[in-house]
Design a protein around this motif. Sequence first.
Motif, mmCIF file in Angstrom:
data_model
loop_
_atom_site.group_PDB
_atom_site.id
_atom_site.type_symbol
_atom_site.label_atom_id
_atom_site.label_comp_id
_atom_site.label_asym_id
_atom_site.label_seq_id
_atom_site.Cartn_x
_atom_site.Cartn_y
_atom_site.Cartn_z
ATOM 1 N N GLU A 1 -106.994 88.923 90.274
ATOM 2 C CA GLU A 1 -108.051 89.392 89.373
ATOM 3 C C GLU A 1 -108.562 88.255 88.499
ATOM 4 O O GLU A 1 -109.763 88.190 88.187
ATOM 5 N N ARG B 1 -102.818 94.082 87.628
ATOM 6 C CA ARG B 1 -103.934 93.698 88.492
ATOM 7 C C ARG B 1 -103.664 92.414 89.278
ATOM 8 O O ARG B 1 -104.411 92.076 90.196
ATOM 9 N N GLY B 2 -102.637 91.682 88.904
ATOM 10 C CA GLY B 2 -102.276 90.482 89.641
ATOM 11 C C GLY B 2 -103.153 89.282 89.310
ATOM 12 O O GLY B 2 -104.194 89.394 88.647
ATOM 13 N N GLY C 1 -101.300 92.715 83.751
ATOM 14 C CA GLY C 1 -100.624 92.069 84.858
ATOM 15 C C GLY C 1 -100.525 92.917 86.100
ATOM 16 O O GLY C 1 -100.321 92.392 87.202
ATOM 17 N N LYS D 1 -97.945 81.250 88.670
ATOM 18 C CA LYS D 1 -97.345 82.342 87.919
ATOM 19 C C LYS D 1 -96.217 81.766 87.076
ATOM 20 O O LYS D 1 -95.261 81.216 87.620
ATOM 21 N N ARG E 1 -101.132 79.752 93.459
ATOM 22 C CA ARG E 1 -101.287 80.425 92.173
ATOM 23 C C ARG E 1 -100.133 80.079 91.241
ATOM 24 O O ARG E 1 -98.986 80.024 91.669
#
Length: 411
Positions: A356, A352-353, A350, A287, A285
């Motif tokens: 989501e 929710r990460g 955010g 980020k 992911r």
Amino acid sequence: MMALVKPFRALRASAEHAAGVVAPPYDVVDTDEARALAAGKPDSFLHVSRPEIDLPPGTDPHDAAVYARGAANLRRLERSGALVRDTEASFYVYRMTADGHVQTGIACVASIRAYEENRVKKHELTRPDKETDRVRHIDALNAQTGPVLCAYRADERLEALLDEAARKSPLLDVEGPNAVRHTVWRVAESAAAERLAAALGALDALYIADGHHRSAAASRVARERRAKGGGEDASHEYFLTVAFPHDEMRILDYNRAVAGLNGLTPADLLERLERTFAVERLSARAKPERAGTFGMYLDGAWYRLALPDSVLPSDPVARLDVSLLQEHVIGPLLGVDDPRSDPRMMFVGGVRGLAELERLVDGGRAAVAFAMYPTSMEQLMAVADAERLMPPKSTWFEPKLADGLLSHVLD
């Protein structure tokens, strides 16, 4: 110069009932969520802030009966002792603790005149319908029950005074929604309150972080009531706020997802992006670790997008990551020219990460999603100081203040 803030006689949760009263802010839950959260909890402040939950399903949340029920529920909580009114005007030191993060600020009432003169600074547009809902709620209850989250530039003198007050036994100490601990100390003793008033009075400004509709509604109520008198010190000339030092506040990312690729294939979109961004496919992911970079989830894969410094503008609004993504991707490539109203646009807090974002794309609700680097408090204050407005959904503050612990009665 008019005082920026002052102490007030809070209508507050009693210590023995606080755990049953404390509730999430009215605007972070819908009617069904509020009804479920308040089930079996007669003291929950959701009966005041979302009173439609006590009326038949399908009741319009803006029906006059809803506001009347909210007022009746507030009176009921006062009669039962779940809420009590302090007899002296006081400041309240307010601490939130969540996931190892601690922020300590001051609950007080802020001047509507200062708000109108932009000493209480804004950075968002408001919607008239949402303002009107809060105006009707304030008028029906004759009280402001939702505190406005504000910030001030960190001040060593204030920090020392807040720390001193927080060494005493708290008035309230309760766990609220999302495992946030809310601890409140009352400062009523005259010498301590005067020192706090002097330090707060020396602040140049307050910055609204969350609660633009609540403060705008309070201003409308004040304008309507001025004709009836009361003077500049009337209770309706102030709004309820909890203000924290800017360097203790935490802003999470506010991510984006878009339904459809505006006629492009995933390969087409990647090719177009590479004309402006450095694009890197990742095995995990994406980020973002700094401003000017974005994570993108597209066709089952994560990418890092980075803008060269040469394209970063100096304008405080245009330089925001949410503006850069809109200017270079969401508008020209995906065809969403007005993210505030286009139904293809989705905003994902955010909290929710990034999972989501994957869920939205993999489930077909969105074609592409973007992970954002959080807006900073320094950026927010720069925009507000310039008397400019941020794009929609630029900030997501965590933790959230609770409803029900402190309210401001309009005597």
